[in-house]
Design a protein around this motif. Structure first.
Motif, PDB file in Angstrom:
ATOM      1  N   PRO A 105       0.837  -1.212   0.000  1.00  0.00           N
ATOM      2  CA  PRO A 105       0.000   0.000   0.000  1.00  0.00           C
ATOM      3  C   PRO A 105       0.858   1.242   0.000  1.00  0.00           C
ATOM      4  O   PRO A 105       2.028   1.230   0.398  1.00  0.00           O
ATOM      5  CB  PRO A 105      -0.815  -0.138   1.287  1.00  0.00           C
ATOM      6  CG  PRO A 105      -0.034  -1.060   2.152  1.00  0.00           C
ATOM      7  CD  PRO A 105       0.688  -1.996   1.230  1.00  0.00           C
ATOM      8  N   VAL A 106       0.260   2.341  -0.425  1.00  0.00           N
ATOM      9  CA  VAL A 106       1.018   3.578  -0.639  1.00  0.00           C
ATOM     10  C   VAL A 106       1.661   4.083   0.649  1.00  0.00           C
ATOM     11  O   VAL A 106       2.735   4.699   0.604  1.00  0.00           O
ATOM     12  CB  VAL A 106       0.107   4.642  -1.282  1.00  0.00           C
ATOM     13  CG1 VAL A 106      -0.942   5.137  -0.303  1.00  0.00           C
ATOM     14  CG2 VAL A 106       0.919   5.797  -1.844  1.00  0.00           C
ATOM     15  N   ASP A 107       1.044   3.824   1.796  1.00  0.00           N
ATOM     16  CA  ASP A 107       1.645   4.295   3.045  1.00  0.00           C
ATOM     17  C   ASP A 107       2.957   3.588   3.347  1.00  0.00           C
ATOM     18  O   ASP A 107       3.873   4.184   3.909  1.00  0.00           O
ATOM     19  CB  ASP A 107       0.664   4.167   4.222  1.00  0.00           C
ATOM     20  CG  ASP A 107       0.115   2.779   4.384  1.00  0.00           C
ATOM     21  OD1 ASP A 107       0.094   2.019   3.402  1.00  0.00           O
ATOM     22  OD2 ASP A 107      -0.309   2.446   5.502  1.00  0.00           O
ATOM     23  N   GLN A 108       3.069   2.307   2.955  1.00  0.00           N
ATOM     24  CA  GLN A 108       4.323   1.598   3.151  1.00  0.00           C
ATOM     25  C   GLN A 108       5.411   2.086   2.197  1.00  0.00           C
ATOM     26  O   GLN A 108       6.596   1.892   2.450  1.00  0.00           O
ATOM     27  CB  GLN A 108       4.113   0.089   2.975  1.00  0.00           C
ATOM     28  CG  GLN A 108       3.286  -0.545   4.078  1.00  0.00           C
ATOM     29  CD  GLN A 108       3.246  -2.054   3.958  1.00  0.00           C
ATOM     30  OE1 GLN A 108       4.113  -2.673   3.331  1.00  0.00           O
ATOM     31  NE2 GLN A 108       2.228  -2.666   4.553  1.00  0.00           N
ATOM     32  N   LEU A 109       4.994   2.744   1.128  1.00  0.00           N
ATOM     33  CA  LEU A 109       5.953   3.307   0.177  1.00  0.00           C
ATOM     34  C   LEU A 109       6.412   4.691   0.600  1.00  0.00           C
ATOM     35  O   LEU A 109       7.330   5.247   0.011  1.00  0.00           O
ATOM     36  CB  LEU A 109       5.323   3.388  -1.217  1.00  0.00           C
ATOM     37  CG  LEU A 109       4.873   2.061  -1.845  1.00  0.00           C
ATOM     38  CD1 LEU A 109       4.128   2.330  -3.142  1.00  0.00           C
ATOM     39  CD2 LEU A 109       6.054   1.143  -2.084  1.00  0.00           C
ATOM     40  N   GLY A 110       5.770   5.245   1.615  1.00  0.00           N
ATOM     41  CA  GLY A 110       6.142   6.566   2.106  1.00  0.00           C
ATOM     42  C   GLY A 110       5.536   7.712   1.322  1.00  0.00           C
ATOM     43  O   GLY A 110       6.041   8.837   1.355  1.00  0.00           O
ATOM     44  N   PHE A 111       4.417   7.443   0.614  1.00  0.00           N
ATOM     45  CA  PHE A 111       3.806   8.463  -0.232  1.00  0.00           C
ATOM     46  C   PHE A 111       2.419   8.863   0.262  1.00  0.00           C
ATOM     47  O   PHE A 111       1.499   9.083  -0.527  1.00  0.00           O
ATOM     48  CB  PHE A 111       3.705   7.971  -1.680  1.00  0.00           C
ATOM     49  CG  PHE A 111       5.028   7.633  -2.301  1.00  0.00           C
ATOM     50  CD1 PHE A 111       6.123   8.471  -2.137  1.00  0.00           C
ATOM     51  CD2 PHE A 111       5.185   6.486  -3.044  1.00  0.00           C
ATOM     52  CE1 PHE A 111       7.347   8.165  -2.721  1.00  0.00           C
ATOM     53  CE2 PHE A 111       6.399   6.171  -3.635  1.00  0.00           C
ATOM     54  CZ  PHE A 111       7.489   7.007  -3.476  1.00  0.00           C
ATOM     55  N   GLY A 112       2.222   8.957   1.552  1.00  0.00           N
ATOM     56  CA  GLY A 112       0.919   9.325   2.078  1.00  0.00           C
ATOM     57  C   GLY A 112       0.207   8.135   2.673  1.00  0.00           C
ATOM     58  O   GLY A 112       0.829   7.179   3.137  1.00  0.00           O
ATOM     59  N   SER A 113      -1.111   8.161   2.647  1.00  0.00           N
ATOM     60  CA  SER A 113      -1.904   7.102   3.260  1.00  0.00           C
ATOM     61  C   SER A 113      -3.021   6.669   2.322  1.00  0.00           C
ATOM     62  O   SER A 113      -3.567   7.482   1.566  1.00  0.00           O
ATOM     63  CB  SER A 113      -2.513   7.589   4.585  1.00  0.00           C
ATOM     64  OG  SER A 113      -3.361   6.595   5.135  1.00  0.00           O
ATOM     65  N   ASN A 114      -3.332   5.392   2.361  1.00  0.00           N
ATOM     66  CA  ASN A 114      -4.457   4.879   1.566  1.00  0.00           C
ATOM     67  C   ASN A 114      -5.690   4.675   2.433  1.00  0.00           C
ATOM     68  O   ASN A 114      -6.643   4.024   2.016  1.00  0.00           O
ATOM     69  CB  ASN A 114      -4.080   3.555   0.890  1.00  0.00           C
ATOM     70  CG  ASN A 114      -3.947   2.415   1.884  1.00  0.00           C
ATOM     71  OD1 ASN A 114      -3.627   2.614   3.053  1.00  0.00           O
ATOM     72  ND2 ASN A 114      -4.204   1.199   1.428  1.00  0.00           N
ATOM     73  N   LEU A 115      -5.702   5.270   3.627  1.00  0.00           N
ATOM     74  CA  LEU A 115      -6.776   5.033   4.595  1.00  0.00           C
ATOM     75  C   LEU A 115      -7.217   6.345   5.228  1.00  0.00           C
ATOM     76  O   LEU A 115      -6.382   7.141   5.668  1.00  0.00           O
ATOM     77  CB  LEU A 115      -6.286   4.061   5.668  1.00  0.00           C
ATOM     78  CG  LEU A 115      -7.210   3.623   6.781  1.00  0.00           C
ATOM     79  CD1 LEU A 115      -6.756   2.264   7.323  1.00  0.00           C
ATOM     80  CD2 LEU A 115      -7.250   4.624   7.921  1.00  0.00           C
ATOM     81  N   LEU A 116      -8.523   6.573   5.257  1.00  0.00           N
ATOM     82  CA  LEU A 116      -9.081   7.744   5.908  1.00  0.00           C
ATOM     83  C   LEU A 116     -10.227   7.314   6.830  1.00  0.00           C
ATOM     84  O   LEU A 116     -11.081   6.523   6.435  1.00  0.00           O
ATOM     85  CB  LEU A 116      -9.589   8.753   4.879  1.00  0.00           C
ATOM     86  CG  LEU A 116      -8.505   9.463   4.054  1.00  0.00           C
ATOM     87  CD1 LEU A 116      -9.128  10.245   2.908  1.00  0.00           C
ATOM     88  CD2 LEU A 116      -7.663  10.374   4.934  1.00  0.00           C
ATOM     89  N   GLU A 117     -10.209   7.841   8.043  1.00  0.00           N
ATOM     90  CA  GLU A 117     -11.237   7.512   9.032  1.00  0.00           C
ATOM     91  C   GLU A 117     -12.497   8.341   8.778  1.00  0.00           C
ATOM     92  O   GLU A 117     -12.428   9.504   8.375  1.00  0.00           O
ATOM     93  CB  GLU A 117     -10.724   7.820  10.440  1.00  0.00           C
ATOM     94  CG  GLU A 117      -9.455   7.074  10.834  1.00  0.00           C
ATOM     95  CD  GLU A 117      -9.752   5.767  11.529  1.00  0.00           C
ATOM     96  OE1 GLU A 117     -10.938   5.489  11.796  1.00  0.00           O
ATOM     97  OE2 GLU A 117      -8.786   5.038  11.817  1.00  0.00           O
TER      98      GLU A 117
END
Length: 218
Positions: A105-117
């Motif tokens: 996922p993009v968060d593991q790549l260091g490019f933000g987050s793929n999850l929003l609460e």
């Protein structure tokens, strides 16, 4: 003084019509809820929602909250056809990169987050209005699932996911940038897995969507 307004965005007009019927049935003043189809997929949803939020803010009549609403596929064993689901979190499930060991996922790549609460207060209000609704993660995918293999992968990768659709994350991004509370509400039209149009129950899902919106707005 203008009343505070709620924005409800859908992908297509058929969903918007079901939502409008629910708003009308709720008995709320029609000026307090705006319903708009903004297009299919996360990019169209983000762009369309951002435009509506920006126009409202520029006019001095910002929205108090935005809901992403519509029909969705339900994960077997988690959300049956006809059920209403509320998103605790909205996840861009295919935003990232392939790797030899699997999806990153993009968060593991260091490019933000793929999850929003979802906004906690808005989610609490919706849960109280819809006590039978299933609360869990709702996945956003640019390409919806059509095989048992992909469904199994997603269920394993997202153990709290109850449904998948195509717009929620885009709407959530627009709402977050505008500082507007966000939540996602869906009704299940089909099980996630091998693509089988004969198994879709669109009239039932649209009817459930109308009922859910009527309860949420009432």
């Amino acid at each position: 003084m203008q009343p505070e307004r709620l924005l409800i965005v859908t992908a297509v007009e058929a969903e918007a019509a079901a939502v409008r019927a629910g708003v009308q049935a709720s008995g709320v003043h029609p000026d307090t809820v705006v319903v708009a189809p903004v297009g299919v997929g996360p990019a169209a949803a983000a762009a369309g929602t951002a435009r509506l939020l920006t126009l409202a803010e520029a006019a001095g009549t910002p929205y108090r909250a935005v809901l992403s609403a519509g029909i969705a596929g339900g994960f077997p064993g988690r959300a049956v056809v006809g059920a209403t689901v509320l998103g605790a979190r909205t996840i861009a499930a295919d935003l990232g990169a392939e790797a030899p060991d699997g999806f990153l996922p993009v968060d593991q790549l260091g490019f933000g987050s793929n999850l929003l609460e979802a906004d906690p207060a808005l989610r609490k209000t919706l849960t109280a209005a819809l006590p039978a609704a299933i609360v869990g993660d709702i996945l956003t995918l640019a390409t919806v699932t059509g095989t048992a293999q992909t469904a199994d992968i997603l269920q394993t990768r997202h153990p709290r996911a109850v449904a998948e659709a195509m717009e929620g994350y885009g709407v959530a991004c627009a709402a977050q940038l505008a500082g507007v509370p966000f939540a996602e509400i869906r009704t299940i039209s089909n099980p996630i897995g091998p693509r089988d149009r004969a198994a879709w129950r669109l009239p039932e899902a649209f009817s459930a969507l109308t009922e859910a919106v009527a309860a949420a707005c009432g």
